[in-house]
Scaffold this motif. Structure first.
Motif, PDB file in Angstrom:
ATOM      1  N   TRP A   5       0.822  -1.203   0.000  1.00  0.00           N
ATOM      2  CA  TRP A   5       0.000   0.000   0.000  1.00  0.00           C
ATOM      3  C   TRP A   5       0.863   1.263   0.000  1.00  0.00           C
ATOM      4  CZ3 TRP A   5      -4.791   1.532  -0.899  1.00  0.00           C
ATOM      5  CH2 TRP A   5      -5.243   2.729  -0.367  1.00  0.00           C
ATOM      6  N   ARG A   6       1.865   1.288   0.844  1.00  0.00           N
ATOM      7  CA  ARG A   6       2.714   2.480   0.927  1.00  0.00           C
ATOM      8  C   ARG A   6       3.483   2.692  -0.375  1.00  0.00           C
ATOM      9  NH1 ARG A   6       4.292   0.171   5.829  1.00  0.00           N
ATOM     10  NH2 ARG A   6       6.388  -0.071   5.001  1.00  0.00           N
ATOM     11  N   PHE A   7       4.019   1.618  -0.935  1.00  0.00           N
ATOM     12  CA  PHE A   7       4.775   1.746  -2.174  1.00  0.00           C
ATOM     13  C   PHE A   7       3.866   2.187  -3.314  1.00  0.00           C
ATOM     14  CE2 PHE A   7       6.418   0.076  -6.164  1.00  0.00           C
ATOM     15  CZ  PHE A   7       7.708   0.557  -6.147  1.00  0.00           C
ATOM     16  N   THR A   8       2.643   1.614  -3.373  1.00  0.00           N
ATOM     17  CA  THR A   8       1.702   1.989  -4.427  1.00  0.00           C
ATOM     18  C   THR A   8       1.327   3.461  -4.325  1.00  0.00           C
ATOM     19  OG1 THR A   8       0.829  -0.267  -4.467  1.00  0.00           O
ATOM     20  CG2 THR A   8      -0.513   1.455  -5.467  1.00  0.00           C
ATOM     21  N   LEU A   9       1.052   3.932  -3.096  1.00  0.00           N
ATOM     22  CA  LEU A   9       0.712   5.339  -2.912  1.00  0.00           C
ATOM     23  C   LEU A   9       1.868   6.249  -3.319  1.00  0.00           C
ATOM     24  CD1 LEU A   9      -1.277   5.452   0.458  1.00  0.00           C
ATOM     25  CD2 LEU A   9      -2.153   5.709  -1.862  1.00  0.00           C
ATOM     26  N   GLY A  67      -6.178  17.319 -19.503  1.00  0.00           N
ATOM     27  CA  GLY A  67      -5.314  17.152 -18.338  1.00  0.00           C
ATOM     28  C   GLY A  67      -5.937  16.300 -17.257  1.00  0.00           C
ATOM     29  N   VAL A  68      -7.236  16.542 -16.985  1.00  0.00           N
ATOM     30  CA  VAL A  68      -7.930  15.743 -15.961  1.00  0.00           C
ATOM     31  C   VAL A  68      -8.004  14.284 -16.388  1.00  0.00           C
ATOM     32  CG1 VAL A  68     -10.141  15.388 -14.809  1.00  0.00           C
ATOM     33  CG2 VAL A  68      -9.232  17.698 -15.074  1.00  0.00           C
ATOM     34  N   LEU A  69      -8.316  14.047 -17.672  1.00  0.00           N
ATOM     35  CA  LEU A  69      -8.378  12.673 -18.167  1.00  0.00           C
ATOM     36  C   LEU A  69      -7.012  11.990 -18.072  1.00  0.00           C
ATOM     37  CD1 LEU A  69      -9.960  10.424 -19.539  1.00  0.00           C
ATOM     38  CD2 LEU A  69      -9.383  11.453 -21.761  1.00  0.00           C
ATOM     39  N   ALA A  70      -5.960  12.738 -18.434  1.00  0.00           N
ATOM     40  CA  ALA A  70      -4.612  12.156 -18.348  1.00  0.00           C
ATOM     41  C   ALA A  70      -4.223  11.850 -16.902  1.00  0.00           C
ATOM     42  CB  ALA A  70      -3.598  13.102 -18.977  1.00  0.00           C
ATOM     43  N   LEU A  71      -4.604  12.729 -15.966  1.00  0.00           N
ATOM     44  CA  LEU A  71      -4.294  12.475 -14.562  1.00  0.00           C
ATOM     45  C   LEU A  71      -5.060  11.265 -14.042  1.00  0.00           C
ATOM     46  CD1 LEU A  71      -4.138  16.085 -13.069  1.00  0.00           C
ATOM     47  CD2 LEU A  71      -2.241  14.544 -13.564  1.00  0.00           C
ATOM     48  N   LEU A  72      -6.326  11.111 -14.479  1.00  0.00           N
ATOM     49  CA  LEU A  72      -7.090   9.935 -14.056  1.00  0.00           C
ATOM     50  C   LEU A  72      -6.469   8.658 -14.614  1.00  0.00           C
ATOM     51  CD1 LEU A  72     -10.756  11.231 -14.403  1.00  0.00           C
ATOM     52  CD2 LEU A  72      -9.438  10.883 -12.305  1.00  0.00           C
ATOM     53  N   LEU A  73      -6.056   8.707 -15.892  1.00  0.00           N
ATOM     54  CA  LEU A  73      -5.383   7.536 -16.466  1.00  0.00           C
ATOM     55  C   LEU A  73      -4.065   7.256 -15.753  1.00  0.00           C
ATOM     56  CD1 LEU A  73      -6.008   8.123 -20.294  1.00  0.00           C
ATOM     57  CD2 LEU A  73      -7.127   6.467 -18.787  1.00  0.00           C
ATOM     58  N   THR A  74      -3.336   8.328 -15.414  1.00  0.00           N
ATOM     59  CA  THR A  74      -2.087   8.151 -14.674  1.00  0.00           C
ATOM     60  C   THR A  74      -2.348   7.548 -13.301  1.00  0.00           C
ATOM     61  OG1 THR A  74      -1.148  10.059 -15.808  1.00  0.00           O
ATOM     62  CG2 THR A  74      -0.044   9.334 -13.807  1.00  0.00           C
ATOM     63  N   LEU A  75      -3.433   7.996 -12.660  1.00  0.00           N
ATOM     64  CA  LEU A  75      -3.790   7.433 -11.355  1.00  0.00           C
ATOM     65  C   LEU A  75      -4.067   5.941 -11.456  1.00  0.00           C
ATOM     66  CD1 LEU A  75      -4.538   7.763  -8.358  1.00  0.00           C
ATOM     67  CD2 LEU A  75      -6.855   8.370  -9.107  1.00  0.00           C
ATOM     68  N   GLY A  76      -4.868   5.553 -12.453  1.00  0.00           N
ATOM     69  CA  GLY A  76      -5.153   4.129 -12.621  1.00  0.00           C
ATOM     70  C   GLY A  76      -3.918   3.332 -12.963  1.00  0.00           C
ATOM     71  N   LEU A  77      -3.116   3.881 -13.903  1.00  0.00           N
ATOM     72  CA  LEU A  77      -1.881   3.183 -14.278  1.00  0.00           C
ATOM     73  C   LEU A  77      -0.918   3.095 -13.108  1.00  0.00           C
ATOM     74  CD1 LEU A  77      -0.103   1.933 -16.494  1.00  0.00           C
ATOM     75  CD2 LEU A  77       0.700   4.231 -17.032  1.00  0.00           C
ATOM     76  N   GLY A  78      -0.841   4.173 -12.314  1.00  0.00           N
ATOM     77  CA  GLY A  78       0.065   4.157 -11.158  1.00  0.00           C
ATOM     78  C   GLY A  78      -0.349   3.132 -10.129  1.00  0.00           C
ATOM     79  N   ILE A  92       1.688  11.030 -10.679  1.00  0.00           N
ATOM     80  CA  ILE A  92       0.754  12.141 -10.822  1.00  0.00           C
ATOM     81  C   ILE A  92       1.488  13.480 -10.753  1.00  0.00           C
ATOM     82  CG2 ILE A  92      -1.178  13.314  -9.692  1.00  0.00           C
ATOM     83  CD1 ILE A  92      -2.304  10.608  -8.963  1.00  0.00           C
ATOM     84  N   THR A  93       2.456  13.571  -9.854  1.00  0.00           N
ATOM     85  CA  THR A  93       3.227  14.816  -9.752  1.00  0.00           C
ATOM     86  C   THR A  93       3.987  15.096 -11.031  1.00  0.00           C
ATOM     87  OG1 THR A  93       3.456  14.474  -7.357  1.00  0.00           O
ATOM     88  CG2 THR A  93       4.979  16.020  -8.410  1.00  0.00           C
ATOM     89  N   LEU A  94       4.617  14.077 -11.582  1.00  0.00           N
ATOM     90  CA  LEU A  94       5.346  14.269 -12.840  1.00  0.00           C
ATOM     91  C   LEU A  94       4.410  14.655 -13.976  1.00  0.00           C
ATOM     92  CD1 LEU A  94       7.881  11.278 -12.688  1.00  0.00           C
ATOM     93  CD2 LEU A  94       8.351  13.691 -12.280  1.00  0.00           C
ATOM     94  N   MET A  95       3.229  14.000 -14.034  1.00  0.00           N
ATOM     95  CA  MET A  95       2.264  14.328 -15.080  1.00  0.00           C
ATOM     96  C   MET A  95       1.740  15.748 -14.913  1.00  0.00           C
ATOM     97  SD  MET A  95       0.835  13.314 -17.815  1.00  0.00           S
ATOM     98  CE  MET A  95       1.251  11.564 -17.793  1.00  0.00           C
ATOM     99  N   ALA A  96       1.456  16.148 -13.663  1.00  0.00           N
ATOM    100  CA  ALA A  96       0.967  17.510 -13.419  1.00  0.00           C
ATOM    101  C   ALA A  96       2.009  18.548 -13.815  1.00  0.00           C
ATOM    102  CB  ALA A  96       0.578  17.659 -11.946  1.00  0.00           C
TER     103      ALA A  96
END
Length: 473
Positions: A27-31, A170-181, A38-42
């Motif tokens: 959990w910690r590593f995934t977070l 941007g929001v869509l890319a962040l959501l995709l990044t969240l899922g991929l992450g 997400i930070t890099l994408m933002a």
């Protein structure tokens, strides 16, 4: 009352779940991994926004500032009629900007009237304009001139649409990044945990008593494989130490049972016949010799332990290893003469080393004593001093290769019957002295016989002499 109670239970369940997940490495590593993505994408989207939409907005603002300065200058230099002619021509030519000028008589340009509540330049205000029943969004400012007011604005509709589309992307890319992450982070952490689980399972097996368990090593040779290799080597040493302790215990029981049993029989015999025949001095002397052999064994083992753990109180000094060799030869000579053996000594030119004279003497004497003990009558023994230690060669029976490492273990003896004199502490003591000097001992074949190489790595040659050879039959 039902809804608040169920809500409270749900909150409690979520809190417990989060508490458990927080303690999990997965959990910690995934977070952490997801937050990093997400930070890099933002950051990437922010930079891209500034280079695209932000650059267009800044370009419009620069154009407004340039035209405002230009019209202010024309207004000062031209007459009112000339200025209106120039202004009308420029307002018709500009397609991406909207210009309007209002004086006391009328409003000129692309607007019929100037909107109210428009701020003065350079501050921009967004406003709506109805052009033929088409509401358009503009952004601009009003500049006060000598004979009226000037409005300069640009069409903000397209820029607003571009901003909206960019933010949606941007929001869509962040959501995709969240899922991929989340997915990739959980997969990677599961891979890490599978390697760690292998180590934990091995530790549980060893804890249950099976010392032969080892950590699985893959062919990738990554950091986990290096760690597994270190752990396996540590476990090998622990297993060898455990077996060595078991062997030492058996050897002590076997070696000391015979003299202790013989001593007990003597004491019992003398005790039963004490009223008929008193104990004389020679009988007491024999029993004392038996006890001395036992005490010598224990003393040697204690000294060996202190040397292995670097606990011996020793003072390192500059010593002459050739002089130590001469003293050892003189002391061992009577033993060699009894077996008609030939002792020869080859000394080194660099004879001074740094070490403990007493311990070096002990190691050299024990090595020569072993050579004399196991070399047949009429054999030849050679002592060679080196700039970092010494070498002893003999033409005796030697030691098989499979036993060369074992004879360096305490109380190990080649003969299983353990009937010959000795306790199996000679080579282990020599090894401990060499390691105490940060050196080592090596056993090699002499074809026939054995070569014992003792190296003291802390040695320091400080004087040169010619090699000398002398033998003592």
């Amino acid at each position: 009352m039902t809804f608040p109670r169920s809500l409270k239970q749900s909150v409690a369940l979520v809190t417990d779940w989060l508490t458990k997940q927080r303690a999990s490495f997965v959990w910690r590593f995934t977070l952490l991994y997801t937050a990093l993505l997400i930070t890099l994408m933002a950051v990437a989207f922010f930079v891209l926004y500034q280079l695209s939409v932000g650059e267009i907005s800044r370009s419009y603002q620069q154009q407004i500032q340039f035209i405002t300065q230009q019209q202010r200058l024309f207004n000062k230099q031209m007459s009112p009629a000339e200025y209106l002619t120039q202004f009308t021509n420029q307002a018709e030519q500009l397609s991406n900007l909207i210009l309007a000028y209002e004086d006391k008589n009328a409003t000129y340009g692309r607007l019929t009237s100037l909107p109210n509540h428009i701020t003065s330049c350079p501050t921009h205000t967004t406003f709506l304009v109805d052009n033929s029943n088409d509401l358009r969004l503009y952004s601009g400012c009003i500049e006060s001139l000598s004979n009226g007011r000037l409005l300069v604005a640009f069409d903000d509709e397209n820029l607003y649409f571009l901003q909206t589309q960019f933010l949606r992307a941007g929001v869509l890319a962040l959501l995709l990044t969240l899922g991929l992450g989340v997915l990739s982070g959980r997969y990677l952490s599961k891979q890490f945990l599978s390697r760690i689980k292998n180590i934990n399972d091995t530790a549980k097996i060893i804890q249950s008593g099976d010392l032969g368990a080892r950590v699985t090593v893959s062919d990738r040779q990554d950091e986990f494989d290096l760690l597994a290799g270190y752990i396996n080597r540590m476990l090998n040493q622990l297993e060898d130490s455990f077996h060595a302790v078991s062997g030492v215990t058996d050897a002590i029981a076997h070696d000391l049972r015979t003299p202790l049993g013989r001593l007990r029989l003597r004491l019992e015999s003398h005790l039963n016949s004490l009223h008929e025949k008193p104990i004389n001095e020679s009988q007491l002397q024999d029993m004392l010799e038996e006890l001395d052999h036992i005490l010598t064994t224990f003393s040697a083992m204690l000294e060996l332990s202190r040397l292995e753990h670097k606990q011996a109180k020793s003072h390192f000094d500059i010593v002459d290893i050739n002089h130590i060799a001469d003293d050892v030869i003189d002391l061992i000579q009577p033993i060699a003469q009894d077996k008609q053996q030939t002792l020869s000594c080859i000394t080194t030119a660099q004879s001074y080393i740094k070490g403990d004279k007493t311990l070096i003497f002990r190691a050299m004497f024990n090595t020569l004593e072993n050579a004399c003990k196991y070399t047949d009558s009429g054999g030849a023994i050679e002592l060679i001093t080196t700039p970092s230690g010494f070498i002893v060669k003999d033409n005796g029976p030697g030691i098989p290769d499979e036993f060369k490492d074992k004879v360096l273990q305490r109380l190990f003896r080649l003969e299983s019957s353990r009937t010959s004199p000795g306790y199996g502490l000679g080579f282990p003591l020599i090894k401990a002295i060499a390691q105490f000097h940060q050196g080592k001992i090596e056993l090699k074949d002499n074809h026939p016989g054995l070569q014992v190489h003792v190296t003291l790595n802390m040695s320091h040659p400080i004087e040169n002499k010619k090699d000398t050879v002398h033998s003592k039959p």
